[in-house]
Design a protein around this motif. Sequence first.
Motif, PDB file in Angstrom:
ATOM      1  N   TRP A 246      -7.631  -6.907   1.797  1.00 52.19           N
ATOM      2  CA  TRP A 246      -7.169  -6.440   0.495  1.00 52.19           C
ATOM      3  C   TRP A 246      -8.047  -5.270   0.045  1.00 52.19           C
ATOM      4  CZ3 TRP A 246      -2.592  -8.204  -1.139  1.00 52.19           C
ATOM      5  CH2 TRP A 246      -2.118  -9.396  -0.597  1.00 52.19           C
ATOM      6  N   ASP A 251      -5.581  -0.403   3.652  1.00 54.69           N
ATOM      7  CA  ASP A 251      -4.422  -1.299   3.758  1.00 54.69           C
ATOM      8  C   ASP A 251      -3.285  -0.676   4.583  1.00 54.69           C
ATOM      9  OD1 ASP A 251      -2.223  -2.969   3.302  1.00 54.69           O
ATOM     10  OD2 ASP A 251      -2.921  -3.503   1.289  1.00 54.69           O
ATOM     11  N   ARG A 257      -2.886   5.427   1.073  1.00 55.70           N
ATOM     12  CA  ARG A 257      -4.161   4.766   0.767  1.00 55.70           C
ATOM     13  C   ARG A 257      -4.916   5.558  -0.285  1.00 55.70           C
ATOM     14  NH1 ARG A 257      -4.616   3.876   7.029  1.00 55.70           N
ATOM     15  NH2 ARG A 257      -2.718   2.638   7.096  1.00 55.70           N
ATOM     16  N   HIS A 354       1.525  -6.689  -0.611  1.00 55.14           N
ATOM     17  CA  HIS A 354       0.519  -5.609  -0.646  1.00 55.14           C
ATOM     18  C   HIS A 354       1.067  -4.383  -1.373  1.00 55.14           C
ATOM     19  CE1 HIS A 354      -2.692  -7.009   2.289  1.00 55.14           C
ATOM     20  NE2 HIS A 354      -1.782  -7.966   2.378  1.00 55.14           N
ATOM     21  N   TYR A 382      -7.029  -2.973  -6.600  1.00 52.94           N
ATOM     22  CA  TYR A 382      -5.996  -1.966  -6.322  1.00 52.94           C
ATOM     23  C   TYR A 382      -5.718  -1.078  -7.543  1.00 52.94           C
ATOM     24  CZ  TYR A 382      -4.822  -3.739  -1.673  1.00 52.94           C
ATOM     25  OH  TYR A 382      -4.867  -4.075  -0.334  1.00 52.94           O
TER      26      TYR A 382
END
Length: 466
Positions: A246, A251, A257, A354, A382
């Motif tokens: 994570w 990812d 990204r 995700h 995130y």
Amino acid sequence: MRVLFVTPECAPLTKTGGLGDVAAALPAALRAQGNDVRVLLPRYREIDPAGAEERAQLRLLGMDVRVLEKGDCLLVDAPALYDRDGNPYQDAAGVDWPDNALRFGLLSRVAALLAGSASPLAWRPEVLHCNDWPTALAPVYLHFEPARSGTVMTVHNLAFQGIFDAALLERLELPRATFAIEGVEFYGRLSFLKGGLVYADAISTVSPTYAREILTEELGCGLDGVLRERRGVLRGILNGVDGEIWNPMTDPHIAERYSWTSLERKAANKLALQSRLNLAPEPQAPLLGMVGRFTHQKGVDLLAGAVDELVQLGAQVCVLGHGEHEHEAALSAAAARHPGRVACAIGFNEELAHLIEAGADMFLMPSRFEPCGLNQMYSQRYGTPPVARATGGLIDTIMDGETGFLFAPAESAALVAAVTRALAIYGDARRWRELQRRGMTRDFSWAGPARQYAGLYAAHARAPVP
Ligand code: ADP
Ligand code: GLC
């Protein structure tokens, strides 16, 4: 420290929820700190036995069982019980396997054997770490062994207890004496989890707040009395985040990204998510995401009751999950009412989970109770601030107004009010970025929690007589 970590699920081999993630990440973090940890779980159909070596052939609970070793895992191979389609607990239609008592009684029985003096393996753990009800009979079996390892029982969710007909006592070869108030008896039935709570040397749960909450009648699920009696050995240790899986910088499942220094790239993920779920491709519309099991615990109905107002506020909403039919139906109906504004993906989809973490602007967790919760930590990493109910681990991991937003009443209106509060800051790009960055730079690594578990092990380690 030699630790046998027994669990009904372990990612990426098999996962239905947070325990799967924990069973992968915690043993790895403990190993990185020099401990020797083996994970014991059933050899389900989805676990490829290729490359596994047989370590023992046993007859337990009237079944032929093999113990296989594959990498750091020990697998309980009993095809009649575990080689099926479906998930560890339920068939493909979402119905509990009718023989779950035997399936997880056997897992517990094997764990106890490997942690006791009669183990067929040369490798002997000093501590057996049990996780949730499917492993909770192990301390009960071990209690009657002449020599044994120490036992730690971790509660990931007190609401699941493994309660079965008392007639199974014999089938599970549990001594008659265990069917007592100070044992596995629970209102005339057999409770796996209660057995673990009564017989384990130490008990832990997955956040300090939940460790306090389960001592109350409100969140004690009928076991608060047992837990209050054992509060001296009860600890709350917060879960962590597996930073390899994570991490928005690495990812592989997301469209682009990014890190806290390149947050502008997050927008590409939002667009990818909108297009994937047929939401209007509007970069400005705040996109609220949710991922989880569709159960009463997760407050899915609170979200369903809030959707219309959230859309009124200009937001888009996307949810991924599956579970109870009424929740699936309510959210699907909301999506049908608001095409292009609300999307509902039914199913289990790691990759989409995700993308939602990366692509949404805010992450919703209106949980009625939450022992720890992992998604709110993922979402902070995130740059997707969580809007969550103030309960359990959500209280311990979200700084209200600093890295996310908390609300107290378990009501749709309170969720809407919290989102409204979040939207006020979202409208101010500079402040929002600060909030995102504070969340993204927090330390949620497993290193700290792993050290706390190691301390707990050290306090209760015992070497079984070889
Ligand atoms: P719980 O263990 O109560 O389900 P957690 O927040 O601890 O809740 O962990 C849930 C984990 O399972 C997270 O990794 C989440 O992304 C994942 N998950 C839950 N439902 C789904 C789904 N439908 N698809 C993909 N991942 C899911
Ligand atoms: C449980 C809980 C969740 C926790 C997870 C891992 O499934 O519901 O809150 O994060 O276990 O410990």
